[in-house]
Design a protein around this motif. Structure first.
Motif, PDB file in Angstrom:
ATOM      1  N   ALA A 219     -19.981  40.200   0.344  1.00 46.78           N
ATOM      2  CA  ALA A 219     -21.353  40.648   0.117  1.00 46.78           C
ATOM      3  C   ALA A 219     -22.174  39.559  -0.562  1.00 46.78           C
ATOM      4  CB  ALA A 219     -21.347  41.922  -0.727  1.00 46.78           C
ATOM      5  N   THR A 220     -21.569  38.888  -1.543  1.00 47.08           N
ATOM      6  CA  THR A 220     -22.287  37.827  -2.257  1.00 47.08           C
ATOM      7  C   THR A 220     -22.595  36.658  -1.342  1.00 47.08           C
ATOM      8  OG1 THR A 220     -21.176  38.447  -4.324  1.00 47.08           O
ATOM      9  CG2 THR A 220     -22.208  36.266  -4.234  1.00 47.08           C
ATOM     10  N   TRP A 221     -21.626  36.279  -0.500  1.00 45.20           N
ATOM     11  CA  TRP A 221     -21.825  35.146   0.414  1.00 45.20           C
ATOM     12  C   TRP A 221     -22.947  35.443   1.399  1.00 45.20           C
ATOM     13  CZ3 TRP A 221     -21.023  34.104   5.737  1.00 45.20           C
ATOM     14  CH2 TRP A 221     -20.981  32.742   6.063  1.00 45.20           C
ATOM     15  N   PHE A 222     -22.940  36.655   1.960  1.00 48.24           N
ATOM     16  CA  PHE A 222     -23.991  37.022   2.891  1.00 48.24           C
ATOM     17  C   PHE A 222     -25.346  37.112   2.195  1.00 48.24           C
ATOM     18  CE2 PHE A 222     -20.648  38.433   5.881  1.00 48.24           C
ATOM     19  CZ  PHE A 222     -21.183  37.930   7.065  1.00 48.24           C
ATOM     20  N   LEU A 223     -25.360  37.616   0.964  1.00 44.51           N
ATOM     21  CA  LEU A 223     -26.615  37.736   0.221  1.00 44.51           C
ATOM     22  C   LEU A 223     -27.213  36.358  -0.059  1.00 44.51           C
ATOM     23  CD1 LEU A 223     -28.721  39.404  -1.303  1.00 44.51           C
ATOM     24  CD2 LEU A 223     -27.228  39.289  -3.322  1.00 44.51           C
ATOM     25  N   LEU A 224     -26.375  35.449  -0.558  1.00 45.08           N
ATOM     26  CA  LEU A 224     -26.867  34.098  -0.847  1.00 45.08           C
ATOM     27  C   LEU A 224     -27.300  33.386   0.432  1.00 45.08           C
ATOM     28  CD1 LEU A 224     -24.299  32.931  -3.560  1.00 45.08           C
ATOM     29  CD2 LEU A 224     -26.673  33.638  -3.897  1.00 45.08           C
ATOM     30  N   GLY A 225     -26.514  33.546   1.488  1.00 42.11           N
ATOM     31  CA  GLY A 225     -26.894  32.943   2.761  1.00 42.11           C
ATOM     32  C   GLY A 225     -28.198  33.508   3.290  1.00 42.11           C
ATOM     33  N   GLY A 226     -28.396  34.803   3.107  1.00 35.93           N
ATOM     34  CA  GLY A 226     -29.637  35.416   3.555  1.00 35.93           C
ATOM     35  C   GLY A 226     -30.843  34.925   2.777  1.00 35.93           C
ATOM     36  N   VAL A 227     -30.670  34.771   1.460  1.00 37.40           N
ATOM     37  CA  VAL A 227     -31.766  34.255   0.624  1.00 37.40           C
ATOM     38  C   VAL A 227     -32.112  32.829   1.036  1.00 37.40           C
ATOM     39  CG1 VAL A 227     -32.408  33.565  -1.722  1.00 37.40           C
ATOM     40  CG2 VAL A 227     -31.285  35.774  -1.330  1.00 37.40           C
ATOM     41  N   LEU A 228     -31.089  32.018   1.252  1.00 37.25           N
ATOM     42  CA  LEU A 228     -31.326  30.637   1.679  1.00 37.25           C
ATOM     43  C   LEU A 228     -32.016  30.602   3.034  1.00 37.25           C
ATOM     44  CD1 LEU A 228     -30.917  27.583   1.270  1.00 37.25           C
ATOM     45  CD2 LEU A 228     -28.676  27.826   2.367  1.00 37.25           C
ATOM     46  N   ALA A 229     -31.541  31.415   3.977  1.00 36.42           N
ATOM     47  CA  ALA A 229     -32.147  31.440   5.308  1.00 36.42           C
ATOM     48  C   ALA A 229     -33.596  31.896   5.240  1.00 36.42           C
ATOM     49  CB  ALA A 229     -31.337  32.354   6.231  1.00 36.42           C
ATOM     50  N   LEU A 230     -33.885  32.884   4.368  1.00 34.17           N
ATOM     51  CA  LEU A 230     -35.261  33.366   4.231  1.00 34.17           C
ATOM     52  C   LEU A 230     -36.163  32.279   3.659  1.00 34.17           C
ATOM     53  CD1 LEU A 230     -37.193  35.757   4.524  1.00 34.17           C
ATOM     54  CD2 LEU A 230     -36.564  36.440   2.185  1.00 34.17           C
ATOM     55  N   PHE A 231     -35.643  31.520   2.701  1.00 35.21           N
ATOM     56  CA  PHE A 231     -36.415  30.420   2.123  1.00 35.21           C
ATOM     57  C   PHE A 231     -36.720  29.355   3.178  1.00 35.21           C
ATOM     58  CE2 PHE A 231     -36.248  26.176   0.047  1.00 35.21           C
ATOM     59  CZ  PHE A 231     -37.462  26.250  -0.628  1.00 35.21           C
TER      60      PHE A 231
END
Length: 257
Positions: free
Chosen positions: A166-178
């Motif tokens: 969950a943490t990996w996907f969350l961080l990846g999602g935040v980075l992708a959104l940025f």
């Protein structure tokens, strides 16, 4: 201090951003499909390159599952730059011109320095994400699975690493959104107006802030349709990527005055 402003050419005003309705992404998809029909061979040639290139990468990395997962997530980071040729096809179609696939590749010569600099920024972001992922997966000893299917089962389905996943996907999602906010109109702007990198990224950020709802919907549509393409062993991307690339050009034309 604003790091992007430091590189923006002084005295050059930023483009004006229009406000758009939330349902505009649906119109962009329709316009993208019209551009595919207007340029079937060069558009589908780009889609075929996306599909074959992706399949070759997946085949090469089946025994390196950590790199496979990073390459798939990294695809979403670099796709705006890879679609530059599709933007050029849409730009020339808008001007009433018909060009060949080889002619569309010449877009990389126009404002090539800015495009290369933007590509370098995306590459550095991908490298940082890969290094972070490598360390994270090593900490839970998940890189020992020899094949991708065993690796995905170990990480996603055995229930032992749910918090990590969950943490990996969350961080990846935040980075992708940025990255998405930085690039949503950046490459089309650099191609269309010879904008510098700072101007292009600042304009993208302003477009995202001013139109958060429709652009979040557009991001969800981009991810959802791309994942459908991945689910078909990437061959769905032969049609999906050209539509999305052309549609992204129409998004730029509506958002930036």
């Amino acid at each position: 201090m604003n790091p992007l402003s430091d590189f923006h050419a002084p005295g050059v005003p930023l483009p004006h951003i229009r406000r758009i309705a939330t349902d505009r992404p649906l119109h962009w998809l329709r316009a993208g499909w019209q551009d595919v029909k207007a340029n079937p061979l060069p558009s589908l040639a780009y889609g075929l390159l996306f599909a074959l290139g992706g399949d070759l990468i997946i085949l090469a990395l089946l025994q390196s599952p950590h790199l496979l997962s990073v390459s798939i997530s990294g695809f979403f980071l670099v796709a705006p730059l890879l679609a530059a040729g599709l933007y050029e096809l849409s730009r020339r179609t808008e001007a009433g011109e018909k060009i060949l696939f080889i002619d569309s590749l010449k877009c990389f010569r126009r404002n090539g320095q800015s495009l290369a600099f933007f590509g370098l920024i995306l590459a550095l972001i991908m490298l940082m994400w890969e290094r972070f992922s490598a360390v994270a997966f090593a900490l839970i000893d998940a890189t020992s699975a020899p094949m991708a299917n065993a690796y995905l089962n170990e990480i996603l389905f055995d229930g032992q690493h749910l918090a990590f996943t969950a943490t990996w996907f969350l961080l990846g999602g935040v980075l992708a959104l940025f990255v998405y906010a930085l690039s949503v109109v950046a490459v089309p702007l650099m191609l269309d107006r010879d904008a510098d990198v700072a101007t292009a990224m600042m304009t993208s950020l302003r477009a995202f802030v001013r139109n958060a709802a429709p652009l979040l919907l557009w991001a969800a549509m981009l991810v959802g349709l791309t994942l459908i393409g991945f689910a078909t062993l990437l061959f769905g991307l032969v049609l999906i990527m050209p539509i999305l690339g052309h549609a992204s050009w129409h998004a730029y034309r509506e958002l930036v005055e």
